[in-house]
Motif scaffolding. Structure first.
Motif, PDB file in Angstrom:
ATOM      1  N   ASP A 144       0.876  -1.180   0.000  1.00 53.07           N
ATOM      2  CA  ASP A 144       0.000   0.000   0.000  1.00 53.07           C
ATOM      3  C   ASP A 144       0.913   1.230   0.000  1.00 53.07           C
ATOM      4  O   ASP A 144       1.823   1.332   0.836  1.00 53.07           O
ATOM      5  CB  ASP A 144      -0.854  -0.074   1.276  1.00 53.07           C
ATOM      6  N   LEU A 164       5.255   5.271   5.138  1.00 50.68           N
ATOM      7  CA  LEU A 164       5.449   5.313   6.588  1.00 50.68           C
ATOM      8  C   LEU A 164       6.496   4.310   7.072  1.00 50.68           C
ATOM      9  O   LEU A 164       7.321   4.632   7.923  1.00 50.68           O
ATOM     10  CB  LEU A 164       4.117   5.022   7.303  1.00 50.68           C
ATOM     11  N   SER A 180      -3.733   3.391  -2.188  1.00 50.25           N
ATOM     12  CA  SER A 180      -4.186   3.185  -0.811  1.00 50.25           C
ATOM     13  C   SER A 180      -5.698   3.189  -0.717  1.00 50.25           C
ATOM     14  O   SER A 180      -6.275   3.956   0.066  1.00 50.25           O
ATOM     15  CB  SER A 180      -3.650   4.304   0.075  1.00 50.25           C
ATOM     16  N   GLY A 218      -3.250  -3.017   4.662  1.00 47.91           N
ATOM     17  CA  GLY A 218      -4.461  -3.557   5.292  1.00 47.91           C
ATOM     18  C   GLY A 218      -5.072  -4.672   4.468  1.00 47.91           C
ATOM     19  O   GLY A 218      -4.382  -5.375   3.706  1.00 47.91           O
ATOM     20  N   GLY A 219      -6.388  -4.810   4.601  1.00 48.62           N
ATOM     21  CA  GLY A 219      -7.100  -5.888   3.914  1.00 48.62           C
ATOM     22  C   GLY A 219      -7.020  -5.781   2.402  1.00 48.62           C
ATOM     23  O   GLY A 219      -7.045  -6.802   1.706  1.00 48.62           O
ATOM     24  N   THR A 229      -3.439  -2.840   9.422  1.00 48.13           N
ATOM     25  CA  THR A 229      -4.685  -2.253   9.939  1.00 48.13           C
ATOM     26  C   THR A 229      -5.257  -3.197  10.989  1.00 48.13           C
ATOM     27  O   THR A 229      -4.974  -4.410  10.971  1.00 48.13           O
ATOM     28  CB  THR A 229      -5.759  -2.043   8.843  1.00 48.13           C
ATOM     29  N   LEU A 231      -8.346  -4.136  11.171  1.00 45.62           N
ATOM     30  CA  LEU A 231      -9.197  -5.091  10.456  1.00 45.62           C
ATOM     31  C   LEU A 231      -8.363  -6.208   9.827  1.00 45.62           C
ATOM     32  O   LEU A 231      -8.727  -7.382   9.860  1.00 45.62           O
ATOM     33  CB  LEU A 231     -10.024  -4.392   9.370  1.00 45.62           C
ATOM     34  N   GLY A 232      -7.230  -5.831   9.265  1.00 45.14           N
ATOM     35  CA  GLY A 232      -6.353  -6.826   8.650  1.00 45.14           C
ATOM     36  C   GLY A 232      -5.807  -7.802   9.683  1.00 45.14           C
ATOM     37  O   GLY A 232      -5.794  -9.007   9.462  1.00 45.14           O
ATOM     38  N   ILE A 235      -6.089 -13.194   7.754  1.00 48.00           N
ATOM     39  CA  ILE A 235      -6.129 -14.560   8.292  1.00 48.00           C
ATOM     40  C   ILE A 235      -7.172 -15.387   7.547  1.00 48.00           C
ATOM     41  O   ILE A 235      -8.294 -14.921   7.331  1.00 48.00           O
ATOM     42  CB  ILE A 235      -6.524 -14.527   9.790  1.00 48.00           C
ATOM     43  N   LYS A 272     -18.262  -6.643  -5.415  1.00 48.73           N
ATOM     44  CA  LYS A 272     -17.051  -6.748  -4.606  1.00 48.73           C
ATOM     45  C   LYS A 272     -16.628  -8.215  -4.457  1.00 48.73           C
ATOM     46  O   LYS A 272     -17.485  -9.094  -4.321  1.00 48.73           O
ATOM     47  CB  LYS A 272     -17.391  -6.185  -3.220  1.00 48.73           C
ATOM     48  N   ASN A 273     -15.349  -8.453  -4.494  1.00 45.20           N
ATOM     49  CA  ASN A 273     -14.773  -9.787  -4.262  1.00 45.20           C
ATOM     50  C   ASN A 273     -15.373 -10.872  -5.160  1.00 45.20           C
ATOM     51  O   ASN A 273     -15.498 -12.026  -4.747  1.00 45.20           O
ATOM     52  CB  ASN A 273     -14.957 -10.210  -2.792  1.00 45.20           C
ATOM     53  N   SER A 284      -0.370   4.791  13.675  1.00 43.66           N
ATOM     54  CA  SER A 284      -0.583   5.791  12.620  1.00 43.66           C
ATOM     55  C   SER A 284      -1.900   5.608  11.876  1.00 43.66           C
ATOM     56  O   SER A 284      -2.232   6.390  10.981  1.00 43.66           O
ATOM     57  CB  SER A 284       0.579   5.732  11.622  1.00 43.66           C
ATOM     58  N   PRO A 299      -5.535   6.029  10.825  1.00 43.75           N
ATOM     59  CA  PRO A 299      -6.512   7.074  11.127  1.00 43.75           C
ATOM     60  C   PRO A 299      -7.576   6.552  12.101  1.00 43.75           C
ATOM     61  O   PRO A 299      -7.984   5.385  12.016  1.00 43.75           O
ATOM     62  CB  PRO A 299      -7.132   7.381   9.756  1.00 43.75           C
ATOM     63  N   GLN A 348     -10.492   4.597  10.829  1.00 41.79           N
ATOM     64  CA  GLN A 348     -10.153   3.245  10.378  1.00 41.79           C
ATOM     65  C   GLN A 348      -9.972   2.317  11.580  1.00 41.79           C
ATOM     66  O   GLN A 348     -10.359   1.154  11.552  1.00 41.79           O
ATOM     67  CB  GLN A 348      -8.849   3.264   9.563  1.00 41.79           C
ATOM     68  N   LYS A 387     -10.432 -16.367  14.978  1.00 42.53           N
ATOM     69  CA  LYS A 387     -10.554 -16.551  13.526  1.00 42.53           C
ATOM     70  C   LYS A 387      -9.807 -17.814  13.100  1.00 42.53           C
ATOM     71  O   LYS A 387     -10.288 -18.594  12.268  1.00 42.53           O
ATOM     72  CB  LYS A 387     -10.034 -15.317  12.774  1.00 42.53           C
TER      73      LYS A 387
HETATM   74  N1  LIG Z   1     -10.053 -11.778   3.073  1.00 40.70           N
HETATM   75  C1  LIG Z   1     -10.822 -11.614   4.093  1.00 40.70           C
HETATM   76  O1  LIG Z   1     -11.142 -12.563   4.834  1.00 40.70           O
HETATM   77  C2  LIG Z   1     -11.340 -10.241   4.391  1.00 40.70           C
HETATM   78  C3  LIG Z   1     -12.039  -9.986   5.571  1.00 40.70           C
HETATM   79  C4  LIG Z   1     -12.455  -8.678   5.831  1.00 40.70           C
HETATM   80  C5  LIG Z   1     -12.191  -7.667   4.913  1.00 40.70           C
HETATM   81  N2  LIG Z   1     -11.524  -7.950   3.770  1.00 40.70           N
HETATM   82  C6  LIG Z   1     -11.195  -6.897   2.808  1.00 40.70           C
HETATM   83  O2  LIG Z   1     -10.338  -5.971   3.438  1.00 40.70           O
HETATM   84  C7  LIG Z   1     -10.469  -4.699   2.807  1.00 40.70           C
HETATM   85  C8  LIG Z   1     -10.535  -3.630   3.861  1.00 40.70           C
HETATM   86  O3  LIG Z   1      -9.361  -3.701   4.632  1.00 40.70           O
HETATM   87  P1  LIG Z   1      -8.907  -2.497   5.590  1.00 40.70           P
HETATM   88  O4  LIG Z   1     -10.054  -2.034   6.393  1.00 40.70           O
HETATM   89  O5  LIG Z   1      -7.684  -2.966   6.263  1.00 40.70           O
HETATM   90  O6  LIG Z   1      -8.651  -1.316   4.578  1.00 40.70           O
HETATM   91  P2  LIG Z   1      -7.419  -0.831   3.671  1.00 40.70           P
HETATM   92  O7  LIG Z   1      -6.467  -1.913   3.382  1.00 40.70           O
HETATM   93  O8  LIG Z   1      -8.030  -0.106   2.541  1.00 40.70           O
HETATM   94  O9  LIG Z   1      -6.722   0.228   4.638  1.00 40.70           O
HETATM   95  C9  LIG Z   1      -7.464   1.349   5.057  1.00 40.70           C
HETATM   96  C10 LIG Z   1      -6.683   2.644   4.921  1.00 40.70           C
HETATM   97  O10 LIG Z   1      -5.707   2.698   5.959  1.00 40.70           O
HETATM   98  C11 LIG Z   1      -4.429   3.006   5.415  1.00 40.70           C
HETATM   99  N3  LIG Z   1      -3.465   2.335   6.287  1.00 40.70           N
HETATM  100  C12 LIG Z   1      -3.247   1.013   6.399  1.00 40.70           C
HETATM  101  N4  LIG Z   1      -2.405   0.764   7.388  1.00 40.70           N
HETATM  102  C13 LIG Z   1      -2.040   1.954   7.910  1.00 40.70           C
HETATM  103  C14 LIG Z   1      -1.206   2.333   8.986  1.00 40.70           C
HETATM  104  N5  LIG Z   1      -0.598   1.446   9.757  1.00 40.70           N
HETATM  105  N6  LIG Z   1      -1.063   3.648   9.234  1.00 40.70           N
HETATM  106  C15 LIG Z   1      -1.704   4.579   8.470  1.00 40.70           C
HETATM  107  N7  LIG Z   1      -2.549   4.271   7.469  1.00 40.70           N
HETATM  108  C16 LIG Z   1      -2.712   2.970   7.196  1.00 40.70           C
HETATM  109  C17 LIG Z   1      -4.480   2.524   3.992  1.00 40.70           C
HETATM  110  O11 LIG Z   1      -3.566   3.242   3.182  1.00 40.70           O
HETATM  111  C18 LIG Z   1      -5.921   2.805   3.611  1.00 40.70           C
HETATM  112  O12 LIG Z   1      -6.063   4.133   3.186  1.00 40.70           O
HETATM  113  C19 LIG Z   1     -11.699  -4.767   1.931  1.00 40.70           C
HETATM  114  O13 LIG Z   1     -11.304  -4.846   0.586  1.00 40.70           O
HETATM  115  C20 LIG Z   1     -12.371  -6.072   2.350  1.00 40.70           C
HETATM  116  O14 LIG Z   1     -13.063  -6.685   1.281  1.00 40.70           O
HETATM  117  C21 LIG Z   1     -11.087  -9.203   3.498  1.00 40.70           C
END
Ligand SMILES: NC(=O)c1ccc[n+]([C@@H]2O[C@H](COP(=O)([O-])OP(=O)(O)OC[C@H]3O[C@@H](n4cnc5c(N)ncnc54)[C@H](O)[C@@H]3O)[C@@H](O)[C@H]2O)c1
Length: 358
Positions: free
Chosen positions: A42, A48, A70, A103-104, A129, A131-132, A138, A150-151, A171, A173, A176, A225
């Motif tokens: 990303d 960063l 991103s 992130g994800g 992230t 969420l990730g 995982i 999507k997906n 870092s 946001p 997020q 998970k």
């Molecule tokens: N595979 C799966 O099992 C699964 C499960 C849930 C979600 N997802 C997918 O995950 C995606 C969403 O993931 P997300 O919420 O992590 O979003 P993302 O990856 O888009 O990250 C969100 C934002 O945070 C920023 N960012 C990431 N890490 C950072 C950090 N440490 N410091 C500052 N900024 C940072 C990124 O640049 C981005 O702008 C979706 O596409 C969704 O479909 C997949």
């Protein structure tokens, strides 16, 4: 550092949760005799932390950096195609390693590329992230989006390791971070009361990114998970429980009411909807619905969607038959997820009234 095992026979791997991990990646990635590393990063995350990660990765082999936008737009068929072509130009070989960094979005896309390039090369996710770290990196679901949805394209492809460096969350946001907390609350409501207790008592430390609390929390969620995935790797039975609150969140997105909402914000309202549905069906007590509300409010997530119910009434009317026949993940008491198909449109209407505010 915490080690969480994902037991999947010969596809087993570990989720490593800790601090300073991005400086030790070369030591933490299982030995694979790699000669080159493709880093799918990303672009904001790379700015960063990329230098530190690459310094560590270079001990494993030559590092080829390929940055991605991103945002969700990176998960497109076009971007995936361009990256695969770049990998071929770079002469990435079958026994090289792909590392996703972000992130994800990065892990979904990176996992997909690794699964299809030369019929599959090893992948490690370095997740940055919340969420990730607790969810997306995982379990091996990869994905890219099509204009139709999507997906819609993806594979099941397990990584060799997932690194969750909680230091990187500093870092992230705030919005997020809160969005990721929706999944953390979900694990608490569906599986582990300790998580709800920790949120109730230590939210100030969680928000301040206290390393110890975050390490415990992320490891607990990753462990849940991992357990769910290990008994249902390909999403045929138990893994559906992880979709608690997702049906309503998604249905509202489709109805057009959620533009600009993050996933975690949508599913927190979705979980409130599911809780009210369960209340209507006699599966949950009012105090348990209240526990939902308290957890989401504590984290700073919405519990109601603020738009005119009439605005979505048409979409609901159209969807009712589908929704009535749908398999719903509900709680029959906290920490007891069940799948029910006997949800009526009367139940749905009553629950909608509770979560939609004009
Ligand atoms: N595979 C799966 O099992 C699964 C499960 C849930 C979600 N997802 C997918 O995950 C995606 C969403 O993931 P997300 O919420 O992590 O979003 P993302 O990856 O888009 O990250 C969100 C934002 O945070 C920023 N960012 C990431 N890490 C950072 C950090 N440490 N410091 C500052 N900024 C940072 C990124 O640049 C981005 O702008 C979706 O596409 C969704 O479909 C997949």
């Amino acid at each position: 550092m915490r080690r969480v095992k994902v037991p999947l026979g010969e596809r087993s791997y570990e989720i490593l949760v800790g601090t300073g991990l991005i400086d030790s990646v070369s030591r933490l990635v299982p030995e694979g005799g790699y000669s080159a590393i493709v880093l799918i990063a990303d672009e904001s995350v790379d700015e960063l932390y990329g230098k530190r990660l690459r310094a560590s990765l270079s001990a494993l082999g030559d590092v080829h950096l390929l940055t991605i936008p991103s945002s969700e737009t990176a998960k497109s068929w076009q971007v995936a195609g361009q990256l695969l072509e770049r990998m071929a130009e770079l002469k990435v070989r079958r026994n090289d390693l792909l590392v996703s960094f972000g992130g994800g979005v990065a892990s979904d896309l990176g996992g997909f590329l690794a699964s299809v390039y030369q019929r599959g090369i090893a992948v490690a996710h370095v997740s940055t992230t919340l969420l990730g770290q607790v969810d997306a990196a995982i379990g091996g679901k990869t994905g890219v989006n099509l204009p139709a949805g999507k997906n819609l394209v993806g594979t099941f492809y397990q990584p060799t390791v997932v690194l969750a460096d909680v230091d990187t969350l500093v870092s992230l946001p705030a919005r997020q971070f809160r969005s990721g907390m929706a999944e953390v609350v979900k694990y608490g409501l569906c599986y582990e009361p300790w998580i709800l207790k920790t949120i109730a008592e230590r939210m100030d430390r969680i928000e301040a990114c206290d390393r110890d609390v975050l390490e415990d929390l992320v490891a607990a969620c990753a462990g849940i998970k991992a357990r769910v995935v290990s008994v249902d790797e390909s999403d045929r039975s138990g893994r559906i429980m992880l979709n608690y609150g997702h049906t309503f969140g998604h249905a509202l997105e489709v109805a057009g009411g959620y533009e600009g909402w993050l996933h975690g914000e949508a599913i927190s309202v979705g979980m409130m909807f599911a809780a009210n549905l369960a209340l209507e069906m006699g599966l949950l007590e009012p105090e348990e619905v209240e526990e939902h509300r308290a957890a989401f409010e504590q984290v700073g997530l919405p519990v109601r969607a603020r738009f005119d119910p009439a605005q979505v009434a048409g979409a609901w009317a159209m969807d009712k038959k589908f929704l009535g026949a749908q398999r719903w993940v509900l709680l029959e008491g906290l920490q007891n997820p069940v799948v029910r198909s006997d949800v009526t449109s009367t139940h749905i209407d009553a629950a909608v009234d509770k979560v939609l505010a004009p």
